[in-house]
Write a protein that holds these residues in place. Structure first.
Motif, PDB file in Angstrom:
ATOM      1  N   PRO A   1      50.315 -39.370 -34.465  1.00 63.98           N
ATOM      2  CA  PRO A   1      48.991 -39.999 -34.376  1.00 63.98           C
ATOM      3  C   PRO A   1      48.278 -39.932 -35.714  1.00 63.98           C
ATOM      4  CG  PRO A   1      49.326 -38.445 -32.575  1.00 63.98           C
ATOM      5  CD  PRO A   1      50.505 -38.314 -33.470  1.00 63.98           C
ATOM      6  N   THR A   2      47.613 -41.030 -36.084  1.00 64.19           N
ATOM      7  CA  THR A   2      47.086 -41.156 -37.442  1.00 64.19           C
ATOM      8  C   THR A   2      45.583 -40.983 -37.551  1.00 64.19           C
ATOM      9  OG1 THR A   2      47.000 -43.527 -37.058  1.00 64.19           O
ATOM     10  CG2 THR A   2      48.912 -42.686 -38.252  1.00 64.19           C
ATOM     11  N   HIS A   3      44.866 -41.160 -36.485  1.00 62.99           N
ATOM     12  CA  HIS A   3      43.406 -41.214 -36.598  1.00 62.99           C
ATOM     13  C   HIS A   3      42.717 -40.414 -35.492  1.00 62.99           C
ATOM     14  CE1 HIS A   3      44.292 -44.571 -39.236  1.00 62.99           C
ATOM     15  NE2 HIS A   3      43.032 -44.653 -39.577  1.00 62.99           N
ATOM     16  N   PHE A   4      41.497 -40.027 -35.799  1.00 68.92           N
ATOM     17  CA  PHE A   4      40.532 -39.658 -34.768  1.00 68.92           C
ATOM     18  C   PHE A   4      39.688 -40.903 -34.501  1.00 68.92           C
ATOM     19  CE2 PHE A   4      41.556 -35.707 -36.825  1.00 68.92           C
ATOM     20  CZ  PHE A   4      41.601 -34.787 -35.798  1.00 68.92           C
ATOM     21  N   VAL A   5      39.233 -41.056 -33.283  1.00 64.45           N
ATOM     22  CA  VAL A   5      38.293 -42.131 -32.986  1.00 64.45           C
ATOM     23  C   VAL A   5      36.976 -41.478 -32.589  1.00 64.45           C
ATOM     24  CG1 VAL A   5      37.756 -44.061 -31.448  1.00 64.45           C
ATOM     25  CG2 VAL A   5      40.076 -43.776 -32.349  1.00 64.45           C
ATOM     26  N   GLY A   6      35.959 -41.714 -33.398  1.00 63.36           N
ATOM     27  CA  GLY A   6      34.637 -41.179 -33.102  1.00 63.36           C
ATOM     28  C   GLY A   6      33.755 -42.275 -32.528  1.00 63.36           C
ATOM     29  N   VAL A   7      32.882 -41.900 -31.618  1.00 68.60           N
ATOM     30  CA  VAL A   7      31.997 -42.902 -30.996  1.00 68.60           C
ATOM     31  C   VAL A   7      30.562 -42.383 -31.015  1.00 68.60           C
ATOM     32  CG1 VAL A   7      33.724 -43.930 -29.475  1.00 68.60           C
ATOM     33  CG2 VAL A   7      32.440 -41.935 -28.693  1.00 68.60           C
ATOM     34  N   ALA A   8      29.622 -43.303 -31.136  1.00 67.48           N
ATOM     35  CA  ALA A   8      28.207 -42.960 -31.057  1.00 67.48           C
ATOM     36  C   ALA A   8      27.496 -44.072 -30.307  1.00 67.48           C
ATOM     37  CB  ALA A   8      27.617 -42.800 -32.455  1.00 67.48           C
ATOM     38  N   GLY A   9      26.542 -43.702 -29.486  1.00 71.11           N
ATOM     39  CA  GLY A   9      25.847 -44.694 -28.660  1.00 71.11           C
ATOM     40  C   GLY A   9      24.403 -44.884 -29.078  1.00 71.11           C
ATOM     41  N   VAL A  10      24.014 -46.143 -29.278  1.00 70.81           N
ATOM     42  CA  VAL A  10      22.603 -46.498 -29.476  1.00 70.81           C
ATOM     43  C   VAL A  10      22.084 -46.884 -28.096  1.00 70.81           C
ATOM     44  CG1 VAL A  10      21.003 -48.084 -30.606  1.00 70.81           C
ATOM     45  CG2 VAL A  10      23.091 -47.347 -31.810  1.00 70.81           C
ATOM     46  N   VAL A  11      21.345 -45.967 -27.481  1.00 70.33           N
ATOM     47  CA  VAL A  11      20.906 -46.193 -26.095  1.00 70.33           C
ATOM     48  C   VAL A  11      19.486 -46.759 -26.093  1.00 70.33           C
ATOM     49  CG1 VAL A  11      20.483 -45.124 -23.843  1.00 70.33           C
ATOM     50  CG2 VAL A  11      22.344 -44.282 -25.298  1.00 70.33           C
ATOM     51  N   MET A  12      19.366 -48.000 -25.626  1.00 73.41           N
ATOM     52  CA  MET A  12      18.053 -48.653 -25.533  1.00 73.41           C
ATOM     53  C   MET A  12      17.366 -48.194 -24.251  1.00 73.41           C
ATOM     54  SD  MET A  12      17.712 -50.525 -28.176  1.00 73.41           S
ATOM     55  CE  MET A  12      16.244 -51.456 -27.687  1.00 73.41           C
ATOM     56  N   ARG A  13      16.127 -47.707 -24.423  1.00 75.89           N
ATOM     57  CA  ARG A  13      15.326 -47.328 -23.261  1.00 75.89           C
ATOM     58  C   ARG A  13      14.203 -48.346 -23.055  1.00 75.89           C
ATOM     59  NH1 ARG A  13      14.511 -40.932 -24.281  1.00 75.89           N
ATOM     60  NH2 ARG A  13      13.415 -41.745 -26.096  1.00 75.89           N
ATOM     61  N   GLY A  14      13.535 -48.218 -21.940  1.00 76.46           N
ATOM     62  CA  GLY A  14      12.475 -49.174 -21.588  1.00 76.46           C
ATOM     63  C   GLY A  14      11.339 -49.215 -22.590  1.00 76.46           C
ATOM     64  N   ASP A  15      11.070 -48.092 -23.247  1.00 74.60           N
ATOM     65  CA  ASP A  15       9.965 -48.060 -24.221  1.00 74.60           C
ATOM     66  C   ASP A  15      10.431 -48.484 -25.615  1.00 74.60           C
ATOM     67  OD1 ASP A  15      11.568 -45.936 -24.865  1.00 74.60           O
ATOM     68  OD2 ASP A  15      10.073 -44.380 -24.441  1.00 74.60           O
ATOM     69  N   GLY A  16      11.670 -48.999 -25.726  1.00 73.33           N
ATOM     70  CA  GLY A  16      12.172 -49.472 -27.020  1.00 73.33           C
ATOM     71  C   GLY A  16      12.619 -48.345 -27.928  1.00 73.33           C
ATOM     72  N   LYS A  17      12.484 -47.091 -27.450  1.00 75.08           N
ATOM     73  CA  LYS A  17      12.901 -45.954 -28.269  1.00 75.08           C
ATOM     74  C   LYS A  17      14.393 -45.697 -28.111  1.00 75.08           C
ATOM     75  CE  LYS A  17       8.487 -43.645 -28.787  1.00 75.08           C
ATOM     76  NZ  LYS A  17       7.596 -42.593 -28.281  1.00 75.08           N
ATOM     77  N   ILE A  18      14.975 -45.074 -29.143  1.00 72.66           N
ATOM     78  CA  ILE A  18      16.412 -44.787 -29.169  1.00 72.66           C
ATOM     79  C   ILE A  18      16.624 -43.304 -28.871  1.00 72.66           C
ATOM     80  CG2 ILE A  18      18.484 -44.787 -30.650  1.00 72.66           C
ATOM     81  CD1 ILE A  18      17.440 -47.580 -30.085  1.00 72.66           C
ATOM     82  N   LEU A  19      17.615 -43.003 -28.052  1.00 73.25           N
ATOM     83  CA  LEU A  19      17.943 -41.627 -27.672  1.00 73.25           C
ATOM     84  C   LEU A  19      18.614 -40.899 -28.842  1.00 73.25           C
ATOM     85  CD1 LEU A  19      18.186 -39.634 -25.216  1.00 73.25           C
ATOM     86  CD2 LEU A  19      20.390 -40.726 -24.734  1.00 73.25           C
ATOM     87  N   LEU A  20      18.080 -39.733 -29.202  1.00 73.53           N
ATOM     88  CA  LEU A  20      18.656 -38.939 -30.298  1.00 73.53           C
ATOM     89  C   LEU A  20      18.874 -37.498 -29.831  1.00 73.53           C
ATOM     90  CD1 LEU A  20      16.441 -40.163 -33.294  1.00 73.53           C
ATOM     91  CD2 LEU A  20      18.812 -40.836 -32.804  1.00 73.53           C
ATOM     92  N   VAL A  21      19.824 -36.821 -30.447  1.00 74.92           N
ATOM     93  CA  VAL A  21      20.109 -35.416 -30.080  1.00 74.92           C
ATOM     94  C   VAL A  21      20.190 -34.546 -31.335  1.00 74.92           C
ATOM     95  CG1 VAL A  21      21.387 -36.053 -27.983  1.00 74.92           C
ATOM     96  CG2 VAL A  21      22.638 -35.728 -30.129  1.00 74.92           C
ATOM     97  N   GLN A  22      20.015 -33.232 -31.109  1.00 75.44           N
ATOM     98  CA  GLN A  22      20.277 -32.218 -32.132  1.00 75.44           C
ATOM     99  C   GLN A  22      21.403 -31.339 -31.611  1.00 75.44           C
ATOM    100  OE1 GLN A  22      16.664 -30.028 -32.991  1.00 75.44           O
ATOM    101  NE2 GLN A  22      16.565 -30.895 -35.049  1.00 75.44           N
ATOM    102  N   GLU A  23      22.387 -31.060 -32.454  1.00 74.50           N
ATOM    103  CA  GLU A  23      23.528 -30.254 -32.006  1.00 74.50           C
ATOM    104  C   GLU A  23      23.273 -28.765 -32.176  1.00 74.50           C
ATOM    105  OE1 GLU A  23      26.827 -31.867 -34.159  1.00 74.50           O
ATOM    106  OE2 GLU A  23      27.147 -33.458 -32.685  1.00 74.50           O
TER     107      GLU A  23
END
Lengths: 230, 230
Positions: free
Chosen positions: A116-138
């Motif tokens: 296997p040659t790669h990792f596949v990373g994913v990130a989601g831009v989650v649209m909420r009703g107030d137009g704000k984007i969901l963010l996290v701190q690890e």
């Protein structure tokens, strides 16, 4: 399979005995030899002799590559295979099996596929009703020290599609159920030098537009990994 | 690094001797221990003892994972590491190194990243001046037997982006120089059961629209892999 090629063996003494000694195997669709889960009852004592004989026979048969899958309980056989010319190919997902490989033809370059040659990373831009984007701190990792707010996401599992992976990661990290809207970008993150865990493999990082199933979802943070979300 | 944590060792006899015995290592940005190219002068005779001591010390220091990279010449050390609880993580691209891993905390679940999870496959839709699409027939593999005409392409190398991989594969297989226009589709090809070479990893198959630098390019076929092109 042995019957099909027995006429190649006329120069060898006792071809039948010799063939009975060949390790149990099958041929894959690329004409390579696969030796997998059938090695349980083979002792290290006769493994070297049988593998040596097998390689001779497979060479005479014009086989190309050999894939040898060993369970971790058989780790004692690895040095033997290495002595006979095998290289490491890949580890199983569980880490409980190792596949080694050898290229047989002496007159043609090795064209076996790599592991296997790669990792596949994913990130989601989650649209909420107030137009704000969901963010996290690890909680851990390099981004925790700098207290970066980032898109929820992570690494895809080996069988997952980008869509499956991003929906799962967002749900795991934030508790928010989403639906997939679009793949918005794919970038190639080359590995940092010295990051042994990444083994020199790039991360194909895929950002996806998602829509929350609820306009104002309740957040439920992943205990081990996520410190905060907004 | 040892100085920073020496106060953790007051309960142990002769901490200095003990620490000198710890295998050479460094700490990565995820607080894991990395033992890599510095093992050349370690004999199998004292490897087991030193690794055992090292694991004790690292546990006392609150380390998380350990990544142990062994060269193929050190294959004799693999069974020793496995006996002490290590699993296989991944093989290097060259097949000449193997990384093993162990999770140290007994009170927290293992959250080490797995080895590389995916293959990245690329295929190019090459637009020519006559509106025709470039197709190839392979010399070996499953598609050779059924004489399928297919888009030129192949597997990305570990460090390559999709764009780099597709331009390289089209050039290698057909001799046609192209420029990248767009990523037109990404699908997840799950591995077939029993395909040991794929090791249960999906192929993230990316189709790309390309434009030939010359409207009517001269074809120059890859000798080992391509039977015909049109």
């Amino acid at each position: 399979d042995m019957a099909e090629t027995s006429d190649h063996h006329q120069g060898m003494s006792k071809p039948t005995e010799r063939n009975a000694y060949v390790l149990p195997h099958r041929i894959d669709s690329y004409r390579s030899v696969v030796v997998d889960d059938a090695l349980e009852d083979i002792s290290p004592g006769n493994f070297q002799e049988r593998l040596e004989t097998s390689l001779d026979v497979w060479r005479l048969q014009g086989r190309r590559g050999v894939f040898l899958k060993l369970a971790i309980q058989q780790a004692g056989l690895i040095p033997i295979a290495v002595r006979l010319g095998f290289s490491f190919h890949h580890a199983s997902k569980s880490g409980r099996n190792l596949v080694l490989t050898i290229w047989l033809p002496k007159d043609r370059p090795n064209n076996l596929p790599s592991g296997p040659t790669h990792f596949v990373g994913v990130a989601g831009v989650v649209m909420r009703g107030d137009g704000k984007i969901l963010l996290v701190q690890e909680k851990s990792g390099p981004s925790a020290r700098s207290k970066i707010w980032k898109l929820p996401g992570g690494l895809a599992e080996p069988r997952e599609s980008i869509e499956e992976a991003v929906l799962r990661e967002v749900l795991e990290e934030t508790g928010v159920e989403t639906k997939f809207v679009a793949l918005t970008s794919v970038i190639n993150l080359k590995p940092r030098k010295g990051n042994v865990a990444r083994g020199g493999r790039s991360d194909l990082f895929c950002t996806c537009l998602l829509k929350s199933l609820q306009a104002y979802p309740t957040l439920s943070l992943q205990e081990n990994e996520i410190k905060d979300a907004k």
